[in-house]
Design a protein around this motif. Structure first.
Motif, PDB file in Angstrom:
ATOM      1  N   ARG A  89      11.164  -1.775 -19.811  1.00 25.16           N
ATOM      2  CA  ARG A  89       9.930  -2.362 -20.313  1.00 25.16           C
ATOM      3  C   ARG A  89       9.593  -3.694 -19.643  1.00 25.16           C
ATOM      4  O   ARG A  89       8.435  -4.017 -19.380  1.00 25.16           O
ATOM      5  N   HIS A 135      10.038  -4.535 -16.648  1.00 29.98           N
ATOM      6  CA  HIS A 135       9.390  -4.269 -15.360  1.00 29.98           C
ATOM      7  C   HIS A 135       7.928  -3.890 -15.573  1.00 29.98           C
ATOM      8  O   HIS A 135       7.073  -4.237 -14.763  1.00 29.98           O
ATOM      9  N   PHE A 136       7.657  -3.199 -16.654  1.00 35.07           N
ATOM     10  CA  PHE A 136       6.263  -2.850 -16.976  1.00 35.07           C
ATOM     11  C   PHE A 136       5.437  -4.109 -17.197  1.00 35.07           C
ATOM     12  O   PHE A 136       4.385  -4.308 -16.581  1.00 35.07           O
ATOM     13  N   GLU A 161       5.979  -7.105 -16.297  1.00 36.61           N
ATOM     14  CA  GLU A 161       5.879  -7.951 -15.114  1.00 36.61           C
ATOM     15  C   GLU A 161       5.225  -7.247 -13.933  1.00 36.61           C
ATOM     16  O   GLU A 161       5.202  -7.772 -12.827  1.00 36.61           O
ATOM     17  N   GLY A 162       4.728  -6.034 -14.151  1.00 35.51           N
ATOM     18  CA  GLY A 162       3.963  -5.364 -13.105  1.00 35.51           C
ATOM     19  C   GLY A 162       4.797  -4.827 -11.963  1.00 35.51           C
ATOM     20  O   GLY A 162       4.327  -4.788 -10.824  1.00 35.51           O
ATOM     21  N   ARG A 163       6.034  -4.409 -12.244  1.00 38.80           N
ATOM     22  CA  ARG A 163       6.869  -3.830 -11.181  1.00 38.80           C
ATOM     23  C   ARG A 163       7.004  -2.337 -11.445  1.00 38.80           C
ATOM     24  O   ARG A 163       7.579  -1.923 -12.452  1.00 38.80           O
ATOM     25  N   PHE A 164       6.476  -1.547 -10.540  1.00 37.71           N
ATOM     26  CA  PHE A 164       6.414  -0.107 -10.772  1.00 37.71           C
ATOM     27  C   PHE A 164       6.988   0.673  -9.604  1.00 37.71           C
ATOM     28  O   PHE A 164       6.847   0.263  -8.455  1.00 37.71           O
ATOM     29  N   GLU A 205       6.258   3.443  -7.268  1.00 39.89           N
ATOM     30  CA  GLU A 205       5.008   4.091  -6.856  1.00 39.89           C
ATOM     31  C   GLU A 205       5.227   5.582  -6.624  1.00 39.89           C
ATOM     32  O   GLU A 205       4.337   6.385  -6.830  1.00 39.89           O
ATOM     33  N   TYR A 244      11.246   1.943  -2.988  1.00 38.20           N
ATOM     34  CA  TYR A 244      11.974   0.715  -3.289  1.00 38.20           C
ATOM     35  C   TYR A 244      12.012   0.462  -4.807  1.00 38.20           C
ATOM     36  O   TYR A 244      13.067   0.185  -5.376  1.00 38.20           O
ATOM     37  N   ASN A 251      15.214   0.482  -7.393  1.00 34.31           N
ATOM     38  CA  ASN A 251      15.587  -0.753  -8.074  1.00 34.31           C
ATOM     39  C   ASN A 251      15.354  -0.697  -9.577  1.00 34.31           C
ATOM     40  O   ASN A 251      15.374  -1.720 -10.249  1.00 34.31           O
ATOM     41  N   TYR A 285      12.650   0.091 -11.367  1.00 27.37           N
ATOM     42  CA  TYR A 285      11.388  -0.411 -11.909  1.00 27.37           C
ATOM     43  C   TYR A 285      10.789   0.611 -12.877  1.00 27.37           C
ATOM     44  O   TYR A 285      11.244   1.755 -12.989  1.00 27.37           O
ATOM     45  N   TYR A 326       6.021   4.080 -15.084  1.00 29.73           N
ATOM     46  CA  TYR A 326       4.669   4.310 -15.610  1.00 29.73           C
ATOM     47  C   TYR A 326       3.762   5.007 -14.599  1.00 29.73           C
ATOM     48  O   TYR A 326       3.037   5.942 -14.921  1.00 29.73           O
ATOM     49  N   TYR A 378      -6.989  -1.579 -14.891  1.00 34.50           N
ATOM     50  CA  TYR A 378      -5.677  -2.095 -14.475  1.00 34.50           C
ATOM     51  C   TYR A 378      -4.564  -1.439 -15.288  1.00 34.50           C
ATOM     52  O   TYR A 378      -3.538  -1.026 -14.740  1.00 34.50           O
ATOM     53  N   THR A 380      -1.493  -4.062  -8.754  1.00 37.14           N
ATOM     54  CA  THR A 380      -0.670  -5.107  -8.162  1.00 37.14           C
ATOM     55  C   THR A 380       0.778  -4.633  -8.136  1.00 37.14           C
ATOM     56  O   THR A 380       1.157  -3.687  -8.814  1.00 37.14           O
ATOM     57  N   LEU A 381       1.584  -5.303  -7.344  1.00 34.76           N
ATOM     58  CA  LEU A 381       3.004  -4.987  -7.315  1.00 34.76           C
ATOM     59  C   LEU A 381       3.757  -6.311  -7.256  1.00 34.76           C
ATOM     60  O   LEU A 381       3.708  -7.024  -6.257  1.00 34.76           O
ATOM     61  N   THR A 382       4.410  -6.651  -8.372  1.00 35.41           N
ATOM     62  CA  THR A 382       5.121  -7.920  -8.450  1.00 35.41           C
ATOM     63  C   THR A 382       6.556  -7.686  -8.006  1.00 35.41           C
ATOM     64  O   THR A 382       7.457  -7.592  -8.827  1.00 35.41           O
ATOM     65  N   LEU A 385       5.520 -14.039 -13.584  1.00 34.13           N
ATOM     66  CA  LEU A 385       4.176 -13.465 -13.599  1.00 34.13           C
ATOM     67  C   LEU A 385       4.198 -12.258 -14.526  1.00 34.13           C
ATOM     68  O   LEU A 385       5.093 -11.417 -14.429  1.00 34.13           O
ATOM     69  N   PHE A 386       3.218 -12.179 -15.376  1.00 35.69           N
ATOM     70  CA  PHE A 386       3.170 -11.039 -16.281  1.00 35.69           C
ATOM     71  C   PHE A 386       1.804 -10.372 -16.150  1.00 35.69           C
ATOM     72  O   PHE A 386       1.009 -10.420 -17.085  1.00 35.69           O
ATOM     73  N   PRO A 387       1.508  -9.763 -15.020  1.00 36.87           N
ATOM     74  CA  PRO A 387       0.150  -9.220 -14.850  1.00 36.87           C
ATOM     75  C   PRO A 387      -0.192  -8.170 -15.894  1.00 36.87           C
ATOM     76  O   PRO A 387      -1.285  -8.206 -16.473  1.00 36.87           O
ATOM     77  N   MET A 388       0.708  -7.233 -16.141  1.00 37.01           N
ATOM     78  CA  MET A 388       0.400  -6.180 -17.106  1.00 37.01           C
ATOM     79  C   MET A 388       0.242  -6.758 -18.506  1.00 37.01           C
ATOM     80  O   MET A 388      -0.684  -6.432 -19.244  1.00 37.01           O
TER      81      MET A 388
END
Lengths: 362, 216
Positions: A236, A238-239, A241-244, A246, A251, A255, A257, A260, B33, B39-41, B48-51
Motif C-alpha cells: 500500500r 508504494h500505491f 507514493e505513486g510507485r507502480f 508497469e 523494475y 522491487n 511496487y 495497481y 490520475y 507519474t512514477l516516483t 512525495l505522495f502523488p496518489m
C-alpha cells in the motif's frame, strides 16, 4: 508435530499441541481475546458438538483441497477431527448406498441440529438436471437437506454467489445457496478457494457462542470479510507514493511496487488475505507478485475480468462492441466537438448570407 | 431600444454553479490520475505522495460537488421563479412551446426568442435536471467506492450497482457524461450570448439578465 524437514507426511492424529495451535490461529482470525481460547477449546471438544454434512454440487473440489493440503495441517486436522463430518463425498469412507445411508441417518438423527456445508453452485435451468448425485438433482438434495440444518455455510464463491458456473452466459442457470434457501441462516465464505481459517473461524464461533458471526450485506462474516484487501496490503505504501509495476517483470515489479496498474483488484475486494495469509507459509497472491483477482466478490468472473486491466469489459446494452469506455468516451467527445464546429460554421455562414440574426441589429 | 435589468440568479445558484464547475474539473483530472497514475516516483523515501495527494483532492472536490448537487436540489423546489424545476421542464403548454422554439432556433430554422422567459430555456433545463440526476448517481458510486466498509453505502451500492467493480465502471463512464456536457454547455452558452444580447454569460457572475424593449 507440524511439518519438519524430516517428516513431510503429516501425522494423521491430532495431538494436543497442534489442536491448541489451531484453536489459537482461529481465535486470532476471529479477533477475539486470548482469554476466550479455553472456551473455544471447550466448545471444540464438547461431546454435544453438532455433526456436519458437506454437500458437493457444481464445483472443482478446490475448496476441500485447500482445507486438506498438508501445508496447514493444524487447521486441516482440526476440521477433520473436531467437527464430526458425517457426509463428505471426497473423504468419507462409505460409497454408493452406504454413503447415502449415512447422509439420511444424520438427517433423521440430528434434524435441526447439524451444520450443512455446501460446496459448489446449484444449477436451476431445466429443473436442475445439470448436476445429479445418486440420481437426484442438486436442487432436490438441497431442498431436502437445507430446511433440516441448523445453519448453512456456503463454502467458496460458487456456493456463495454461483462462481464460474454462474458467469455470463450462465448456461446451466447456476445460483448460490442463498438464492434457493430461505428460513435457514446462510453464511457465505467466498473465495476461490477461501482461506480455511475463515471457515474454521465460523464453525468455532458457532460452536462456542451458539450463534453465527456478524455478517455484512453480502452474507459474509465481518471478521474475515470486513476490510478491504487494499487497505491492509503490504504494498500500500508504494500505491500512496505513486510507485507502480508497469508490467510484469519490470523494475517496479521486481522491487515489489504496487500492482495497481497491472490490474490488481485489491481496491474492490474484501477479505482477510493480507492478514490471515495462506498455507501457514505467510504468502498470499499479492505477496508473491500477482495482483488480487477479486475472487471473494459476487460475479467476479464477469466484473473482475480482464484480470490485468482496471475496469471490466462490459458491453453497454444497445451499443454493441463498446468495451473500452475511455476509447468510446474520446470518440463521443470528438464527434461532439466536430458537431459543435459544424453548428458554429452553419451559424456564421447563415449570418453572412442573411445578415446578423441577433436582436439588436440596427 | 432600452434594456431592463432583472435579478435572475440568486447567490446560492451562482455559488452552486461555480462549485460544480470547479469540482468537475478537479474531479476529472484527479480521477484520471487515480484511474491511471501517469507519474512514477521511483525515488523511494522522497516523501512525495502523488496518489495520496490526488485522492485527497478528489475527496475534497467530491464533497464540494455533493454540496453543489444538494444546493441545486434545494433550489429546484425553494429557489426563485427561474430556478424552480417546474419552470424548466416541458410540463406546461408554455414550456412545451419554448422547447419546440428552442430546438428550431438551435437548428437555425427560426430566430424566435421567448421575451417573457428570463431563466433557462426548456431544453437547457431538461439537460440540467438530467445532469443533477447523473451527478446524484455519481455521488452514490463515489461514496460506495470510497467507504465500502460502511454498511449504509455498501447496502445502497449493492442494490444499485451490484458489485464494487461495476460501481467503479459506472463511476468512470459517467465522468465522460460530464465532459461531454461541459463541452456542449460552454458552446451553447456562448452561442446564445451572441444571438441574444441579454447578458447570459455575465449573468452567472452577476445574477442579472437584461430584457430589451423597443422605445417608441
Amino acid at each position: 508435530m507440524t511439518d519438519t524437514p524430516e517428516r513431510t507426511i503429516p501425522d494423521p492424529q491430532l495431538n494436543r499441541r497442534s489442536f491448541l495451535k489451531g484453536c489459537t490461529a482461529v481465535a486470532a482470525a476471529l479477533g477475539i481475546s486470548e482469554a476466550m481460547i479455553p472456551k473455544l477449546v471447550e466448545a471444540a471438544t464438547s461431546a454435544q458438538r453438532p455433526p456436519v454434512i458437506w454437500l458437493h454440487f457444481q464445483e472443482c473440489t478446490g475448496c476441500t483441497e485447500s482445507l486438506l493440503r498438508a501445508s496447514h495441517p493444524d487447521i486441516a486436522r482440526l476440521i477433520l477431527d473436531v467437527i464430526s463430518l458425517d457426509y463428505h463425498e471426497t473423504i468419507m469412507v462409505p460409497s454408493g448406498h452406504q454413503a447415502e445411508k449415512s447422509l439420511h441417518d444424520t438427517l433423521d438423527k440430528y434434524a435441526g441440529k447439524f451444520l450443512l456445508v455446501v460446496e459448489g453452485a446449484i444449477p436451476t435451468k431445466d429443473k436442475g438436471i445439470y448436476c445429479k448425485i445418486a440420481g437426484r438433482t442438486a436442487m432436490d438434495i438441497l431442498a431436502e437437506v437445507a430446511p433440516k440444518a441448523a445453519a448453512i455455510i456456503a463454502m467458496g464463491s460458487c456456493a456463495a454467489y454461483g462462481g464460474i458456473q454462474a458467469a455470463s452466459p450462465n448456461p446451466t442457470g447456476a445460483v448460490g445457496v442463498q438464492d434457493l434457501v430461505s428460513g435457514t441462516p446462510v453464511v457465505n465464505i467466498p473465495g476461490c478457494p477461501p482461506n480455511p481459517v475463515s471457515f474454521m473461524g465460523t464453525v468455532l464461533h458457532y460452536l462456542t457462542f451458539k450463534r453465527l458471526p456478524v455478517l455484512d450485506n453480502l452474507g459474509r462474516p465481518l471478521f474475515a470479510y470486513g476490510r478491504r484487501i487494499h487497505d491492509h496490503c503490504e504494498r500500500r505504501a508504494h500505491f500512496d507514493e505513486g510507485r507502480f509495476a508497469e508490467e510484469f517483470g519490470d523494475y517496479g515489479h521486481r522491487n515489489g511496487y504496487c500492482l495497481y496498474k497491472v490490474g490488481c483488484k485489491g481496491p474492490g475486494t474484501f477479505s482477510n488475505c493480507p492478514s490471515a495469509r495462506f498455507n501457514d507459509v505467510d504468502v498470499w497472491p499479492v505477496s508473491v507478485g500477482h495482483g488480487c483477482v477479486g475472487c471473494t466478490e459476487p460475479d467476479f468472473w464477469d466484473t473482475m475480468t480482464p484480470f490485468y486491466e482496471r475496469l471490466p469489459n462490459v458491453n453497454i446494452p444497445g451499443i454493441a462492441g463498446i468495451t473500452n469506455i475511455d476509447k468510446a468516451g474520446k470518440t463521443i467527445l470528438g464527434v461532439a466537438a466536430a458537431a459543435v464546429g459544424i453548428h458554429a460554421a452553419i451559424g456564421i455562414g447563415k449570418s453572412m448570407v442573411t445578415g446578423c440574426g441577433c436582436k439588436d441589429k440596427k | 431600444m432600452i434594456y431592463e435589468k432583472h435579478y435572475v440568479w440568486s447567490i446560492l445558484l451562482r455559488l452552486y454553479h461555480w462549485a460544480m464547475a470547479g469540482s468537475i474539473v478537479a474531479l476529472s483530472v484527479t480521477g484520471f490520475y487515480i484511474f491511471n497514475p501517469w507519474t512514477l516516483t521511483n525515488l523511494e523515501g522522497t516523501g512525495l505522495f502523488p496518489m495520496m495527494t490526488m485522492r485527497n483532492i478528489h475527496m475534497l472536490a467530491a464533497y464540494l460537488f455533493t454540496g453543489a448537487i444538494v444546493a441545486r436540489l434545494f433550489l429546484f423546489i425553494f429557489g426563485n421563479k427561474q430556478e424552480r424545476v417546474w419552470d424548466v421542464l416541458p410540463i406546461t403548454p408554455r414550456n412545451i412551446k419554448n422547447l419546440i422554439d428552442t430546438l428550431g432556433a438551435y437548428m437555425y430554422l427560426t430566430d424566435h426568442h421567448d421575451e417573457d422567459r428570463l431563466g433557462h430555456n426548456v431544453l437547457a433545463g431538461m439537460t440540467y435536471v438530467t445532469t443533477i440526476f447523473v451527478g446524484f448517481i455519481q455521488i452514490i458510486a463515489g461514496f460506495y467506492l470510497w467507504l465500502p466498509e460502511s454498511s449504509f453505502w455498501q447496502k445502497l451500492g449493492n442494490i444499485i450497482f451490484g458489485t464494487q467493480q461495476f460501481g467503479r465502471y459506472i463511476h468512470h463512464l459517467l465522468m465522460w457524461y460530464f465532459l461531454l456536457f461541459a463541452l456542449i454547455h460552454i458552446y451553447l452558452v456562448i452561442w446564445n450570448d451572441l444571438k441574444n444580447p441579454d447578458g447570459l454569460v455575465s449573468s452567472i457572475f452577476t445574477g442579472n439578465k437584461f430584457r430589451h424593449r423597443e422605445v417608441k
